[in-house]
Enzyme design. Structure first.
Site, PDB file in Angstrom:
ATOM      1  N   THR A 117       7.113  65.754  37.267  1.00 39.30           N
ATOM      2  CA  THR A 117       8.565  65.730  37.016  1.00 39.30           C
ATOM      3  C   THR A 117       9.152  64.342  37.274  1.00 39.30           C
ATOM      4  OG1 THR A 117       8.604  68.022  37.744  1.00 39.30           O
ATOM      5  CG2 THR A 117      10.722  66.900  37.627  1.00 39.30           C
ATOM      6  N   VAL A 118       8.885  63.795  38.452  1.00 38.37           N
ATOM      7  CA  VAL A 118       9.497  62.497  38.781  1.00 38.37           C
ATOM      8  C   VAL A 118       8.858  61.373  37.960  1.00 38.37           C
ATOM      9  CG1 VAL A 118      10.068  60.868  40.626  1.00 38.37           C
ATOM     10  CG2 VAL A 118      10.085  63.318  41.094  1.00 38.37           C
ATOM     11  N   ASP A 124      10.263  69.803  54.813  1.00 41.53           N
ATOM     12  CA  ASP A 124      10.712  68.718  53.933  1.00 41.53           C
ATOM     13  C   ASP A 124      11.875  67.954  54.590  1.00 41.53           C
ATOM     14  OD1 ASP A 124      10.942  67.666  50.933  1.00 41.53           O
ATOM     15  OD2 ASP A 124      12.965  68.229  51.563  1.00 41.53           O
ATOM     16  N   VAL A 166      16.912  42.369  35.934  1.00 35.33           N
ATOM     17  CA  VAL A 166      15.714  41.740  36.508  1.00 35.33           C
ATOM     18  C   VAL A 166      15.585  40.296  36.005  1.00 35.33           C
ATOM     19  CG1 VAL A 166      13.175  41.866  36.618  1.00 35.33           C
ATOM     20  CG2 VAL A 166      14.523  43.965  36.718  1.00 35.33           C
ATOM     21  N   GLY A 221      15.599  66.548  41.693  1.00 37.56           N
ATOM     22  CA  GLY A 221      15.712  66.569  40.230  1.00 37.56           C
ATOM     23  C   GLY A 221      15.115  65.329  39.611  1.00 37.56           C
ATOM     24  N   LYS A 256      12.331  63.961  56.143  1.00 32.99           N
ATOM     25  CA  LYS A 256      13.438  63.095  55.718  1.00 32.99           C
ATOM     26  C   LYS A 256      14.269  62.609  56.914  1.00 32.99           C
ATOM     27  CE  LYS A 256      13.660  65.176  51.109  1.00 32.99           C
ATOM     28  NZ  LYS A 256      14.225  66.286  50.329  1.00 32.99           N
ATOM     29  N   GLY A 260      16.945  62.096  47.187  1.00 33.51           N
ATOM     30  CA  GLY A 260      16.773  61.956  45.729  1.00 33.51           C
ATOM     31  C   GLY A 260      17.481  60.722  45.200  1.00 33.51           C
TER      32      GLY A 260
HETATM   33  N1  HSE Z   1      12.002  70.075  47.451  1.00 34.42           N
HETATM   34  C1  HSE Z   1      12.931  69.018  47.669  1.00 34.42           C
HETATM   35  C2  HSE Z   1      14.351  69.594  47.726  1.00 34.42           C
HETATM   36  C3  HSE Z   1      12.811  67.998  46.571  1.00 34.42           C
HETATM   37  O1  HSE Z   1      14.539  70.769  47.388  1.00 34.42           O
HETATM   38  O2  HSE Z   1      15.261  68.895  48.132  1.00 34.42           O
HETATM   39  C4  HSE Z   1      13.414  66.667  46.891  1.00 34.42           C
HETATM   40  O3  HSE Z   1      12.809  66.029  47.962  1.00 34.42           O
END
Ligand code: HSE
Length: 400
Positions: free
Chosen positions: A11-12, A196, A31, A297, A200, A129
């Site tokens: 995805t990313v 997660d 740049v 996303g 962070k 994100g």
């Molecule tokens: N699984 C993570 C979320 C994705 O739902 O925030 C982004 O790090």
């Protein structure tokens, strides 16, 4: 022309390719040179996809090509990402990554390695994100001691809690909805158990202090125990339940945790709903700052990764400085963390008052057969001792 490679076409990774191609003109202006994706590394085939012609399956093609100056790592996980990133840095290639596991675990080491090899290790997309939060912490709020960071750092759990609150749906139904919409993974453990968000807040706290905060040391509680009654009580209080990553810093005392909190309407994080993330930062001089946006996303995350690619491309042959040493921060024990607690027990008000003294009863429509209340501010240790005398149904830390 600066040549780049993308490792991981999920995805990313596909978002990074899309941003680099769709916005090629404006990126080249910024740049001063065009950026060309020379390779995309993935084990899979993508017949008919635009990357088909640049797809490679052997990482050494990228590592052994001296033309590649910037490598994007968006594979996720530690293996083989850690080895690939180390090899790239050792060869003087700058790396931009969205991989919070990698950054939380090996950030300090990879920053050091980048410096030794006149390259950069950049990771804006690893937290929040598309929200710029890493760079502001590193380059903007540099006059301050950061005294608090509290954030809604996980989009999936915020989506689940928001839907439980707005639709009155139960946890399992909303989780399934989130999975069907592609927000939550089929195995949602890392999100719903708070792992997660833990990585962070470890990254943000390490950056705020310039030293290593080990995510393994951070007390972490997810949202799986939140039920409809908790949501009803939050509404009755005029608040919402939010999963927060929280660090409070006061000199040598650093308290860090991930847990659900009762958040009142006058707190800025109250208004962060759905898959959005919000990060509240308090500096001792600047006061309160709030960062808000799409925390997950494809394109928002890719935008942050490509922002790092742009910075790496503009500073080739040098290192973008990042203060994050390997020196370990000893976290203050959780039992010393203080807050108010929202509590549900089987006993009545009288019995509760005997144990907790002054309390604020809370009642919610449709919830019977139990007693709920807010304690006064107290330490975790004190709360744990007191609650032993009662039959606890659930407790949630509270900002009320
Ligand atoms: N699984 C993570 C979320 C994705 O739902 O925030 C982004 O790090």
């Amino acid at each position: 022309m600066i040549k780049a490679a993308i490792m991981g076409y999920g995805t990313v990774g596909s978002g990074v390719y899309e941003v680099l191609t769709s916005n090629a003109g404006v990126i080249a202006e910024r740049v001063g040179e065009e950026i060309e994706v020379k390779y995309v590394l993935d084990l899979r085939e993508f017949p008919g996809d635009p990357v088909e012609k640049v797809l490679v399956h052997d990482v050494n093609v990228i590592m052994d090509d001296p033309e590649i100056k910037v490598v994007v790592e968006v594979m996720g996980g530690l293996k083989p990402a850690y080895d690939f990133v180390k090899t790239a840095l050792l060869k003087g290639k700058s790396v931009a990554t969205s991989n919070k596991e990698l950054v939380a675990k090996h950030g300090a080491e990879l920053i050091e390695l980048a410096k030794a090899n006149k390259a950069s290790f950049l990771f804006e997309a690893s937290v929040g994100g598309g929200i710029p939060i890493i760079r502001p912490l590193l380059t903007s709020v540099t006059a301050d001691h950061i005294v608090e960071i509290s954030g809604i750092l996980n989009g999936t759990t915020n989506y689940i809690l928001t839907a439980m609150s707005e639709e009155g749906a139960d946890y399992d139904t909303v989780l399934k909805q989130a999975q069907d919409l592609g927000y939550a993974e089929r195995n949602p453990e890392a999100d719903v158990e708070g792992y997660d968000a833990c990585r962070k807040i470890a990254i943000l706290t390490s950056l705020a202090l310039g030293k290593q905060v080990d995510f393994e040391d951070i007390y972490t509680e997810g949202i799986t125990a939140i039920d409809g009654s908790d949501i009803a009580y939050a509404k009755a209080l005029g608040g919402r339940i939010k999963l927060l990553g929280l660090s409070r810093m006061d000199g040598d005392r650093v308290c860090s945790m991930v847990a659900p909190f009762m958040v009142p309407a006058d707190q800025p994080l109250y208004a962060v709903n759905g898959v959005f993330n919000g990060i509240f930062v308090k500096g001792n001089m600047v006061g309160d700052l709030m960062f808000y946006g799409s925390g997950a996303g494809k394109l928002p995350t890719a935008s942050a990764v490509v922002g790092d690619v742009v910075e790496a491309a503009k500073t080739l042959g040098t290192t973008v400085p990042i203060e994050w040493s390997k020196e370990k921060v000893e976290l203050t024990p959780m039992k010393e963390f203080t807050c108010r607690f929202f509590v549900r027990v089987k006993e009545d008000e009288q019995a509760v008052k005997k144990v907790f003294g002054n309390i604020e009863p809370v009642s919610a429509e449709g919830v019977t057969g139990e007693f709920a209340f807010l304690t006064e501010e107290m330490s975790e240790g004190d709360f744990d001792e007191k609650i032993k005398g009662l039959s606890l149904i659930h407790r949630i830390r509270s900002y009320f």
